[in-house]
Design a protein around this motif. Structure first.
Motif, PDB file in Angstrom:
ATOM      1  N   GLU A 155       0.850  -1.193   0.000  1.00  0.00           N
ATOM      2  CA  GLU A 155       0.000   0.000   0.000  1.00  0.00           C
ATOM      3  C   GLU A 155       0.878   1.233   0.000  1.00  0.00           C
ATOM      4  O   GLU A 155       1.755   1.377   0.841  1.00  0.00           O
ATOM      5  N   VAL A 156       0.602   2.103  -0.943  1.00  0.00           N
ATOM      6  CA  VAL A 156       1.344   3.354  -1.017  1.00  0.00           C
ATOM      7  C   VAL A 156       0.419   4.479  -0.553  1.00  0.00           C
ATOM      8  O   VAL A 156      -0.733   4.554  -0.984  1.00  0.00           O
ATOM      9  N   ILE A 157       0.912   5.288   0.359  1.00  0.00           N
ATOM     10  CA  ILE A 157       0.160   6.453   0.815  1.00  0.00           C
ATOM     11  C   ILE A 157       0.942   7.700   0.441  1.00  0.00           C
ATOM     12  O   ILE A 157       2.098   7.843   0.834  1.00  0.00           O
ATOM     13  N   ILE A 158       0.317   8.563  -0.314  1.00  0.00           N
ATOM     14  CA  ILE A 158       0.961   9.841  -0.645  1.00  0.00           C
ATOM     15  C   ILE A 158       0.276  10.910   0.189  1.00  0.00           C
ATOM     16  O   ILE A 158      -0.915  11.177   0.013  1.00  0.00           O
ATOM     17  N   LYS A 159       1.012  11.458   1.122  1.00  0.00           N
ATOM     18  CA  LYS A 159       0.434  12.465   2.004  1.00  0.00           C
ATOM     19  C   LYS A 159       0.402  13.814   1.293  1.00  0.00           C
ATOM     20  O   LYS A 159       1.366  14.189   0.639  1.00  0.00           O
ATOM     21  N   LEU A 160      -0.721  14.486   1.451  1.00  0.00           N
ATOM     22  CA  LEU A 160      -0.898  15.767   0.763  1.00  0.00           C
ATOM     23  C   LEU A 160      -0.929  16.918   1.751  1.00  0.00           C
ATOM     24  O   LEU A 160      -1.447  16.784   2.862  1.00  0.00           O
ATOM     25  N   LYS A 161      -0.382  18.021   1.311  1.00  0.00           N
ATOM     26  CA  LYS A 161      -0.460  19.257   2.085  1.00  0.00           C
ATOM     27  C   LYS A 161      -0.989  20.321   1.144  1.00  0.00           C
ATOM     28  O   LYS A 161      -0.647  20.326  -0.042  1.00  0.00           O
ATOM     29  N   ARG A 162      -1.801  21.209   1.659  1.00  0.00           N
ATOM     30  CA  ARG A 162      -2.339  22.267   0.813  1.00  0.00           C
ATOM     31  C   ARG A 162      -1.200  23.155   0.322  1.00  0.00           C
ATOM     32  O   ARG A 162      -0.281  23.494   1.057  1.00  0.00           O
ATOM     33  N   HIS A 163      -1.252  23.489  -0.949  1.00  0.00           N
ATOM     34  CA  HIS A 163      -0.219  24.325  -1.541  1.00  0.00           C
ATOM     35  C   HIS A 163      -0.628  25.790  -1.455  1.00  0.00           C
ATOM     36  O   HIS A 163      -1.737  26.156  -1.824  1.00  0.00           O
ATOM     37  N   ASN A 164       0.271  26.627  -0.920  1.00  0.00           N
ATOM     38  CA  ASN A 164      -0.087  28.042  -0.749  1.00  0.00           C
ATOM     39  C   ASN A 164       0.479  28.925  -1.858  1.00  0.00           C
ATOM     40  O   ASN A 164       1.646  28.973  -2.061  1.00  0.00           O
TER      41      ASN A 164
END
Lengths: 132, 132
Positions: free
Chosen positions: A123-132
């Motif tokens: 399982e691959v999890i790509i963590k996302l962060k909001r881009h400012n």
DNA sequence: CAAGTAGTTTAGAACGGTTTTAAAGTAAAA
DNA sequence: TTTTACTTTAAAACCGTTCTAAACTACTTG
């Protein structure tokens, strides 16, 4: 194949409660959800079900491979009706998960599997962060 | 850099309790552990610490990037002193985690990141099953 | 179809990890 | 030194999940 058959094939008695859950989950549309989400949906469809039954049912469905549980470190268990081999984006702020189809990721190199074990799924999890 | 400096650099007051935790966790040897594991170790080293403080401390350390929390769907939070970009084998029967160094996995193809977000880290979990 | 039995559902209690509370204590700033 | 902001603590609260044991229901067998 109708839901009754799906349950029987999975070795589960098609009880009234399991059929209600199957009607919600096994309709071909994939989703991520918690036990509480599901109970709410059952309630708002005019039925009702004890939370213990919701959990029992999800556990059975999971063990039969009708649904999956997603690997996240959230405090609530997240289930997934998409049982195909696939991956996820995780928005860490909101906890929201988005499917990544298997074809969209490919691994070039894999580590050696420890002695005595076999690879039972990646399982691959790509963590996302909001881009400012 | 000693632990006091590490704490100050991270913006944390080097209290007695945080120094005890730092002495255990930030010694260069990587490990996976739960809050309870850590409290036991503190107790058996002749110190003692309230479980609330253990949790407070782990939360602060995590927010400062001194430790990480691993993505697993276990019911207990698992922390990791290895803050480098890396991955894990997960023995689903026992919950045991084994590090996979970053160099041992490489991705050939990545999906497009959803609009408005940036990739904030990729975690690969290879689930293991005992081979018979 | 009737009777038996094995599996299922349920409310409510229990459980276990984690967070909150509020009061006492401590580090840093003034 | 006094003040201020932060930290620690025991205990209670919280919340997702599992257990209990009694009532119920689907299926099997005769």
């Amino acid at each position: 194949m109708n839901n009754k058959e799906k349950l029987r094939n999975a070795g589960l008695r098609p009880t009234k409660q399991r059929m209600i859950v199957a009607d919600i989950l096994l309709n071909g549309f994939n989703r991520h959800f918690t036990a509480e989400n599901l109970q709410d949906e059952i309630n708002s469809s005019g039925n009702s079900m004890s939370i213990a039954t919701v959990y029992n049912c999800l556990k059975k469905f999971k063990n039969c491979g009708l649904i999956k549980q997603v690997e996240t470190s959230k405090d609530t268990a997240i289930f997934d009706t998409n049982t195909d081999y696939h991956h996820h984006f995780l928005n860490e702020e909101t906890g929201e998960l988005i499917d990544i189809e298997n074809e969209e990721i490919s691994l070039r190199k894999l580590p050696e599997i420890p002695q005595g074990y076999i690879n039972n799924g990646i399982e691959v999890i790509i963590k996302l962060k909001r881009h400012n």
